[in-house]
Every structure is written in C-alpha cells, then in structure tokens.
Design an enzyme around this catalytic site. Structure first.
Site, PDB file in Angstrom:
ATOM      1  N   ASP A 176       1.252  -1.503   0.188  1.00 36.15           N
ATOM      2  CA  ASP A 176       0.110  -0.005  -0.456  1.00 36.15           C
ATOM      3  C   ASP A 176       0.694   1.207   0.035  1.00 36.15           C
ATOM      4  OD1 ASP A 176      -2.715   0.801   0.981  1.00 36.15           O
ATOM      5  OD2 ASP A 176      -1.580   2.788   1.434  1.00 36.15           O
ATOM      6  N   ASN A 184      -2.778  12.989  -4.357  1.00 34.72           N
ATOM      7  CA  ASN A 184      -4.144  13.303  -4.887  1.00 34.72           C
ATOM      8  C   ASN A 184      -4.341  14.892  -4.227  1.00 34.72           C
ATOM      9  OD1 ASN A 184      -4.307  11.240  -6.876  1.00 34.72           O
ATOM     10  ND2 ASN A 184      -5.798   9.928  -4.977  1.00 34.72           N
ATOM     11  N   HIS A 189      -5.386  14.581  -9.066  1.00 35.45           N
ATOM     12  CA  HIS A 189      -5.653  13.427  -8.806  1.00 35.45           C
ATOM     13  C   HIS A 189      -5.172  12.742 -10.154  1.00 35.45           C
ATOM     14  CE1 HIS A 189      -8.593  10.011  -8.073  1.00 35.45           C
ATOM     15  NE2 HIS A 189      -8.316   9.437  -9.193  1.00 35.45           N
ATOM     16  N   ASP A 193      -2.992   9.176 -10.324  1.00 34.43           N
ATOM     17  CA  ASP A 193      -2.635   8.197 -12.158  1.00 34.43           C
ATOM     18  C   ASP A 193      -0.767   8.373 -11.907  1.00 34.43           C
ATOM     19  OD1 ASP A 193      -5.014   7.932 -10.825  1.00 34.43           O
ATOM     20  OD2 ASP A 193      -5.972   9.158 -13.295  1.00 34.43           O
ATOM     21  N   GLU A 219      -4.761   2.123  -4.269  1.00 38.79           N
ATOM     22  CA  GLU A 219      -3.539   2.079  -3.769  1.00 38.79           C
ATOM     23  C   GLU A 219      -3.047   0.919  -3.066  1.00 38.79           C
ATOM     24  OE1 GLU A 219      -4.179   2.826  -0.877  1.00 38.79           O
ATOM     25  OE2 GLU A 219      -2.824   4.212  -0.433  1.00 38.79           O
TER      26      GLU A 219
HETATM   27  P1  GH3 Z   1      -1.620   5.524   3.848  1.00 39.10           P
HETATM   28  O1  GH3 Z   1       0.080   5.585   4.315  1.00 39.10           O
HETATM   29  O2  GH3 Z   1      -2.171   5.161   5.482  1.00 39.10           O
HETATM   30  O3  GH3 Z   1      -1.475   4.389   2.963  1.00 39.10           O
HETATM   31  O4  GH3 Z   1      -2.559   7.041   3.637  1.00 39.10           O
HETATM   32  P2  GH3 Z   1      -3.188   6.601   1.981  1.00 39.10           P
HETATM   33  O5  GH3 Z   1      -3.233   8.330   1.901  1.00 39.10           O
HETATM   34  O6  GH3 Z   1      -1.939   6.268   1.216  1.00 39.10           O
HETATM   35  O7  GH3 Z   1      -4.500   6.454   2.254  1.00 39.10           O
HETATM   36  P3  GH3 Z   1      -5.641   6.393   1.724  1.00 39.10           P
HETATM   37  O8  GH3 Z   1      -6.150   5.226   2.163  1.00 39.10           O
HETATM   38  O9  GH3 Z   1      -6.328   7.469   3.043  1.00 39.10           O
HETATM   39  O10 GH3 Z   1      -5.720   6.393   0.277  1.00 39.10           O
HETATM   40  C1  GH3 Z   1      -5.695   5.902  -0.915  1.00 39.10           C
HETATM   41  C2  GH3 Z   1      -6.021   7.396  -1.149  1.00 39.10           C
HETATM   42  O11 GH3 Z   1      -5.928   6.598  -2.718  1.00 39.10           O
HETATM   43  C3  GH3 Z   1      -7.532   8.398  -1.775  1.00 39.10           C
HETATM   44  C4  GH3 Z   1      -7.892   7.758  -3.074  1.00 39.10           C
HETATM   45  O12 GH3 Z   1      -8.081   8.700  -3.426  1.00 39.10           O
HETATM   46  C5  GH3 Z   1      -6.844   7.298  -3.589  1.00 39.10           C
HETATM   47  N1  GH3 Z   1      -6.942   6.559  -4.863  1.00 39.10           N
HETATM   48  C6  GH3 Z   1      -7.104   5.851  -4.894  1.00 39.10           C
HETATM   49  N2  GH3 Z   1      -7.579   4.835  -6.355  1.00 39.10           N
HETATM   50  C7  GH3 Z   1      -7.015   5.951  -7.401  1.00 39.10           C
HETATM   51  C8  GH3 Z   1      -6.725   6.195  -8.479  1.00 39.10           C
HETATM   52  O13 GH3 Z   1      -6.830   5.258  -9.520  1.00 39.10           O
HETATM   53  N3  GH3 Z   1      -6.388   7.148  -8.666  1.00 39.10           N
HETATM   54  C9  GH3 Z   1      -6.497   7.994  -7.330  1.00 39.10           C
HETATM   55  N4  GH3 Z   1      -5.226   9.356  -8.128  1.00 39.10           N
HETATM   56  N5  GH3 Z   1      -5.994   7.492  -6.779  1.00 39.10           N
HETATM   57  C10 GH3 Z   1      -6.662   6.945  -6.156  1.00 39.10           C
HETATM   58 MG    MG Z   2      -2.209   4.158   1.218  1.00 46.15          MG
HETATM   59 MG    MG Z   3      -5.150   2.190   1.377  1.00 50.13          MG
END
Ligand code: GH3
Ligand code: MG
Ligand code: MG
Ligand code: MG
Length: 300
Positions: A176, A184, A189, A193, A219
């Site tokens: 992760d 983002n 965003h 990506d 992610e």
């Molecule tokens: P942590 O270190 O605890 O994992 O923090 P984090 O910010 O990585 O974790 P969190 O789960 O809060 O955030 C994951 C983010 O990933 C939120 C979501 O908007 C973003 N995300 C998920 N799928 C995609 C994608 O396909 N593209 C983009 N740009 N962002 C994405």
């Molecule tokens: Mg994360």
């Molecule tokens: Mg996550």
C-alpha cells in the site's frame, strides 16, 4: 475457405468439388460420414457439404455427431441430397444441418448457400474475438494494465489449492502506497494516476516471471509468490520496497516525487492451510503494523 465434401458417390463428389474449386475454395473429400467425422476431429474445418445416404455413417448421423461434439468452432453443415420431400428437409434440419439442397443441384444456388455459410462462420469468428476482448478487459485494471482484484483472488485460490496438494508454501505480499492521498491533494488526481502507473511499472520490472502481480484496489497491490515461505516473501517485499523508494516519480510538470510504500507479508502454511480470505486478512494485518510502525517498511 476449406470445405469438406462427404459423398459416397465419387461422381457426385467430383461435380461439387469442381464447382467449389472454381469459386476459389479448397476441398477435402470424404467417402462417408465416418471418414468425414475423422477428418473434422483432426483438421480445422468449418464448412461441410454432406450427402444424406452414405454407408457406415450417413449424413444425418454426421450432423448429430457434429452437434453433440465439442469441436473448437461451429461447423456449418449443408445437406446435399437427392431426398427432397418436405418431410426429408424437416428431418435433415432437425438432425442439425444448417441448410438443405436437393440433387441435382443448381450451381448458382450452391454458390449462394455456401456464401451464407461463410457469412455465419465469419460472424462467429467476430463474436469470438469480441468475447476475448471483453474477457481481457474484465480481468485487467485499465490504469496500470495489471490483473485486477478478481483475477488476483482467483489466482491465489489456485495457488493455495496447489500449495496444499504439493505441501509447498505460497508467499502473499500486500503493498500500500504511503500517504497517497496527499499526492492527489497536493498535485492532482492525474498526478496520482501517473504515480500509480509508475509504481506498477517498477513492480513489474522487479517481479520475476513466475511471481503474480496485480492491482488489488486503489493504491494497493498484491504479489503472489509460489513456493516461498514468509521469510523469503519478506525478503522479496524488501526488494519491491527499495525499488519504489530509490527512484522518484517524474510528473509531466517536471516535478520529482519521492514515493514510499508499506508491505504486509504472510504465507500459506501447507501443513495447516489458511483460507484465501484468511491469508488476505493476515497480510492486511501485517500491513497495518507496517503503517503503525512509521510506514516505508515490511512487516511479516
Ligand atoms: P496510508 O499511508 O495510511 O496508506 O495513507 P493513504 O493516503 O495512502 O491512504 P488512504 O487510504 O487514506 O488514501 C488512498 C487514496 O488513494 C484515496 C483515494 O482517493 C486514492 N485513490 C484510489 N484509487 C485511485 C486512483 O485510481 N487514482 C488516484 N489518483 N487516486 C486513487
Ligand atoms: Mg495508502
Ligand atoms: Mg489503501
Ligand atoms: Mg449417397
């Protein structure tokens, strides 16, 4: 088109063969239904013109055999016979023929009906291609081109079954990205990506051919490694961690982003096997520890 002509009368077969060859088709002749069936199992032939009355296996029996078979592609069958009553036609089509022509045949009619057959065969080919594309789309994550969660879980299911049977472990590495939300939020965003695509590329480059890598969710990535225990899986995860950390991601804007990831690792214990759900839960738990301990690390 390669066409199989099944007819016990050599004269009759010759006439059909000559006409078909004139129209550019290549012809294989069988002397009865049994020989035709033998050829169909061996060679990829999609169009058959069969006589009804033949020794050993007649045309109707051939139709039924083809319809009950598991041949790779649809075989289009035209019955070409001197039996011409309405009842005969009903019986022939009922046995599985696609079309019915009576002898003596009208050349242009045979040509037109062969064209109909070719149209159907080509249509089936197109459908098959479309299905293949849909299957590929349904199993691939569009952003990274990696196998998606469904495929990952199916693959893990298969690895676990084999691991139990062969008494071998399966390493499960859950990854992760750290503070991905910030990327983002701070850059867009789209930048997020780009990072995901770049990370996927790095993971792909590090993984060995027999490791199975996919995008589990936003992610989150999963790497499945057959035949390794938790210690070795941890060492492999360490390689992935280093590779992501060592080279920053270059955004289109020119900005260089340092990205890190946390890893949760577990392995199938073939002596007391866990379910797939359990393995995912264990990896997730380890990942949670890695996050809690400050991120950018591997926990087992
Ligand atoms: P942590 O270190 O605890 O994992 O923090 P984090 O910010 O990585 O974790 P969190 O789960 O809060 O955030 C994951 C983010 O990933 C939120 C979501 O908007 C973003 N995300 C998920 N799928 C995609 C994608 O396909 N593209 C983009 N740009 N962002 C994405
Ligand atoms: Mg994360
Ligand atoms: Mg996550
Ligand atoms: Mg005959």
């Amino acid at each position: 088109m390669r066409i199989l002509v099944a007819d016990d009368s050599l004269v009759s077969a010759r006439v059909v063969q000559k006409a078909l060859e004139e129209w550019g088709h290549s012809i294989i002749v069988a002397r009865d239904g049994a020989e035709a069936w033998e050829i169909l199992q061996r060679e990829e032939i999609r169009l058959v013109i069969a006589d009804w009355i033949m020794p050993v296996m007649d045309g109707l029996e051939l139709c039924r055999t083809i319809r009950h078979s598991q041949l790779a592609g649809y075989v289009y069958v035209i019955l070409l016979t001197s039996k011409g009553s309405k009842d005969d036609i009903v019986e022939g089509l009922g046995a599985g023929a696609d079309d019915y022509i009576t002898k003596p045949f009208h050349h242009e009619e045979l040509k037109a009906r062969v064209q109909v057959g070719i149209r159907i065969i080509e249509l089936e080919e197109k459908l098959k291609e479309a299905n293949k594309k849909i299957a590929a789309l349904a199993s691939t994550d569009a952003l990274t081109g990696l196998p998606n969660r469904r495929v990952l879980l199916e693959h893990l299911e298969a690895l676990v079954a084999r691991g139990i049977r062969e008494g071998r472990p399966v390493g499960v590495i859950f990854m992760d990205l750290d503070h991905f939300k910030r990327i983002n939020d701070e850059y867009s965003h789209l930048a997020g990506d780009t990072v995901l695509q770049d990370v996927a590329k790095k993971l792909r480059a590090v993984k060995r051919v027999y490791d199975f890598l996919g995008r589990y969710g936003g992610e989150e990535f999963l790497i499945l490694v057959e035949g390794v225990d938790i210690v070795t899986a941890g060492a492999i995860a360490e390689r992935f961690r280093q590779s992501i950390k060592s080279t920053p991601v270059k955004l289109d804007s020119g900005v260089s982003l340092r990205v890190t990831a946390s890893f949760g690792v577990t392995a199938l214990n073939p002596a007391a096997p866990q379910s797939v759900d359990r393995l995912i839960a264990e990896a997730d738990q380890a990942l949670y520890s890695a996050k809690a301990q400050g991120r950018d690390r591997v926990c087992c």
